[in-house]
Design a protein around this motif. Structure first.
Motif, PDB file in Angstrom:
ATOM      1  N   ASP B 292       0.835  -1.199   0.000  1.00 26.04           N
ATOM      2  CA  ASP B 292       0.000   0.000   0.000  1.00 26.04           C
ATOM      3  C   ASP B 292       0.875   1.257   0.000  1.00 26.04           C
ATOM      4  O   ASP B 292       1.615   1.514   0.952  1.00 26.04           O
ATOM      5  N   ARG B 308      -3.987   4.045   8.070  1.00 29.34           N
ATOM      6  CA  ARG B 308      -3.714   3.521   6.734  1.00 29.34           C
ATOM      7  C   ARG B 308      -3.511   2.014   6.751  1.00 29.34           C
ATOM      8  O   ARG B 308      -3.756   1.343   5.751  1.00 29.34           O
ATOM      9  N   LEU B 310      -5.229   0.005   8.698  1.00 32.28           N
ATOM     10  CA  LEU B 310      -6.594  -0.531   8.715  1.00 32.28           C
ATOM     11  C   LEU B 310      -7.273  -0.371   7.355  1.00 32.28           C
ATOM     12  O   LEU B 310      -7.941  -1.290   6.883  1.00 32.28           O
ATOM     13  N   ALA B 311      -7.101   0.783   6.746  1.00 34.56           N
ATOM     14  CA  ALA B 311      -7.715   0.993   5.429  1.00 34.56           C
ATOM     15  C   ALA B 311      -7.176  -0.018   4.427  1.00 34.56           C
ATOM     16  O   ALA B 311      -7.921  -0.562   3.609  1.00 34.56           O
ATOM     17  N   ALA B 312      -5.869  -0.290   4.494  1.00 31.00           N
ATOM     18  CA  ALA B 312      -5.263  -1.243   3.560  1.00 31.00           C
ATOM     19  C   ALA B 312      -5.760  -2.656   3.828  1.00 31.00           C
ATOM     20  O   ALA B 312      -6.201  -3.360   2.918  1.00 31.00           O
ATOM     21  N   VAL B 313      -5.705  -3.073   5.081  1.00 26.37           N
ATOM     22  CA  VAL B 313      -5.993  -4.476   5.385  1.00 26.37           C
ATOM     23  C   VAL B 313      -7.477  -4.790   5.190  1.00 26.37           C
ATOM     24  O   VAL B 313      -7.838  -5.952   4.958  1.00 26.37           O
ATOM     25  N   GLY B 314      -8.310  -3.770   5.252  1.00 30.44           N
ATOM     26  CA  GLY B 314      -9.741  -3.984   5.036  1.00 30.44           C
ATOM     27  C   GLY B 314     -10.066  -4.490   3.651  1.00 30.44           C
ATOM     28  O   GLY B 314     -11.157  -4.996   3.397  1.00 30.44           O
ATOM     29  N   MET B 315      -9.143  -4.349   2.707  1.00 29.34           N
ATOM     30  CA  MET B 315      -9.341  -4.830   1.347  1.00 29.34           C
ATOM     31  C   MET B 315      -8.710  -6.199   1.121  1.00 29.34           C
ATOM     32  O   MET B 315      -8.778  -6.732   0.010  1.00 29.34           O
TER      33      MET B 315
END
Lengths: 388, 388
Positions: B292, B308, B310-315
């Protein structure tokens, strides 16, 4: 009547204010109100499994196909704030509902900015007071578009004039953008009379080929929300196809504006893939190229390094003939049958727009285009000191 | 006997030269020769479907589990050169075979550098002449390691001393590196007596948890090759487990060296994921974070922007509980139950090493670690003007 943005269609008013959420002291809250007579609404949200509190609230409230207002703030995403984040999002909606004399379930809410900081509720409450004060709501689409900006450098609005009715829109988004159902905050308004089902259909069709194929950095936000609100104020009932066309035109225009204002952008790059079995394969391949940092750095350097396109696409989940791939930069062949074409290293990529076309050589009707940007020093600079 | 690199084990000699393939005028060709009495060999290659000509030739020649020499060049990848590329790779091997009085089928060949330029065969032929000249072959492991460098700033060697036998290795690779069967050029040599099957097993096990989990930029090369050559010169027959241990130790050491010398690196970042169902899910999640760009930019800025992560791993394609994710930076909790932990923004990430640990909150025994780096101005600089 304003001729741009969300207040261009009849039946919509907006307001904006500086609530002090952004450390910069720039405008950071906005409100859009649908004055009816109809209150049709549809939305698409982020596909990220880590979702912001306002997304949870908005998703619930739009489920019945009706919204009368949407509250926006920038400078704080209200994401990853646990149950307190949910409480704060609901309290914002409740406060606004009281001010506007609406049911809370008829209000949508969107936040954008830093993840993991609690909303400053005193500032939000004061902001709602200002947004709903006597005389605040009016033809203020442009001010609203300005107030939802984060690292955007320009506000983003558009308007589509149809046959007796109008569709307006605003959007923000320049980073943490990658294909998902939606990848930014967008609000579309129209004075046409449409059903929630029509609104959902038009939104799904348009976002799939606009925001879904915009990929700045492969990162998908926790907050992405696209709303379509319809007042029915003109009484005109467009066909599904007419609505689709207008929604697509607005989404495409906003997607272009987002690409042009992407974080650190110096090149607007479109990547088109053909010669594979299905559209899905074509989009997989186009995304793989668009997300490849080596390719993006080459674009920044105006370097016609087509080998990186081949190296990137060789990892894509798409049918291809590895010995018969062709690459074109701005319509000039740089690689044919997976080998360099004459003059390939001399192609001039110094302009701001680069069109990359790749034929995977496997035949088939699959085709897709992804819009992306280069990877520049500025992108690194903007994103290396964001939260601190 | 040299105590480092590929000539540390008995039975191996090497040579290196400056053939003029690199525009910089630095050393750019190397030769490794196994003098026996055994010639066991195994290899893993790139997973990219666009593969370089030397990979095609090496894959054929190592299939029988035996190689007597490997020829290297840097400065030109001999990839995407069509049938002429294949012809040139074979001609290099044939020329070397004549000089060494070997069968061409017993020679491996590796190239690294710019994609899409034909090999300058006059220089390659002259280089082979020098590499095989009287007195050229000897304890020159370090010179060989130096000659295969591209944007590497230091050569990369290691040696593992086992019970009466030795394993040496050299490698290169600092960019276009992402998890695949192999992601760079590596040559391992040993004087143990092993079978091709043992060599293949040890190589597969070691690369899966070393080079496969090193991800500098998400880009997978067309040329990646890891060779393991065994001379049997000590006559010692290690167990499979002893061999596995030595091969793992050498691969892990080289992977560390590659991470430390990665293009533009200012931070060495390890991303460990736990709390998900399977190891495969854990590695998916760790890779998603490691690739990311927003996360990588935050690392460059020593910015503890855990949102960031969390935002990355959420995908990521992994089992998770989106409300119960925990993130630790250098063992300090920065996010618990998907919400900021006290003092999270004050964590000091100014050092060169950052250990990121993420628990996905879904229980389960899945675990994986990916090694990556930050995204810096230098990475962009190095990669924005490579071919021109």
């Amino acid at each position: 009547m304003a001729q741009t943005g969300i207040t261009a269609p009849q039946g919509f008013v907006a307001s904006a204010t500086t609530a002090g959420i952004k450390p910069s002291g720039k405008p950071d809250m906005a409100l859009v109100v649908n004055q009816g007579p109809e209150y049709t609404a549809a939305a698409v949200f982020t596909r990220n499994r880590v979702i912001a509190s306002p997304v949870k609230v908005s998703r619930e409230n739009v489920a019945d196909g009706q919204l009368k207002a949407v509250l926006y703030n920038a400078g704080n995403a209200n994401a990853c704030n646990g149950t307190q984040g949910d409480v704060d999002a609901r309290e914002s909606v409740n406060t606004l509902a009281t001010k506007l004399n609406l049911a809370p379930e008829d209000i949508g809410v969107c936040s954008t900015g830093l993840i993991g900081e609690l909303l400053p509720m005193d500032k939000v409450t004061a902001g709602i007071e200002t947004l709903t004060a006597e005389g605040a709501l009016g033809d203020n689409g442009k001010a609203a578009a300005h107030a939802i900006m984060t690292t955007d450098t320009v506000d983003k609005e558009t308007v589509v004039f149809a046959d007796g009715w109008t569709l307006g829109a605003m959007g923000k988004g320049v980073g943490m953008m990658a294909p998902s159902l939606a990848t930014m905050l967008v609000c579309l308004t129209t004075d046409a009379s449409i059903t929630p089902a029509m609104a959902r259909t038009a939104l799904a069709k348009a976002t799939a080929v606009t925001f879904d194929t915009l990929d700045i950095d492969g990162s998908t936000s926790t907050n992405d929300t696209v709303f379509l609100l319809a007042s029915g104020a003109t009484g005109i009932k467009p066909t599904q196809e007419e609505l689709n066309d207008a929604v697509f035109a607005a989404c495409s225009d906003l997607a272009d504006q987002m690409q042009a204002d992407a974080e650190g952008v110096t090149k607007r790059v479109s990547v088109t893939v053909t010669g594979t079995t299905t559209d899905e394969m074509a989009i997989n391949a186009a995304r793989t190229i668009a997300r490849d940092n080596l390719f993006k750095c080459a674009m920044f350097g105006s370097d016609p390094n087509w080998g990186r396109v081949l190296a990137a696409v060789g990892m894509a989940d798409a049918d291809m003939d590895p010995d018969h791939i062709a690459v074109y930069f701005n319509d000039q062949a740089v690689c044919l049958d997976s080998t360099g074409a004459p003059g390939a290293r001399e192609v001039d990529l110094s302009g701001a727009d680069v069109a990359v076309r790749v034929d995977l050589g496997a035949g088939g009707e699959g085709q897709a285009t992804v819009r992306t940007t280069d990877l520049s020093y500025s992108y690194v600079e903007i994103n290396s000191a964001y939260s601190t």
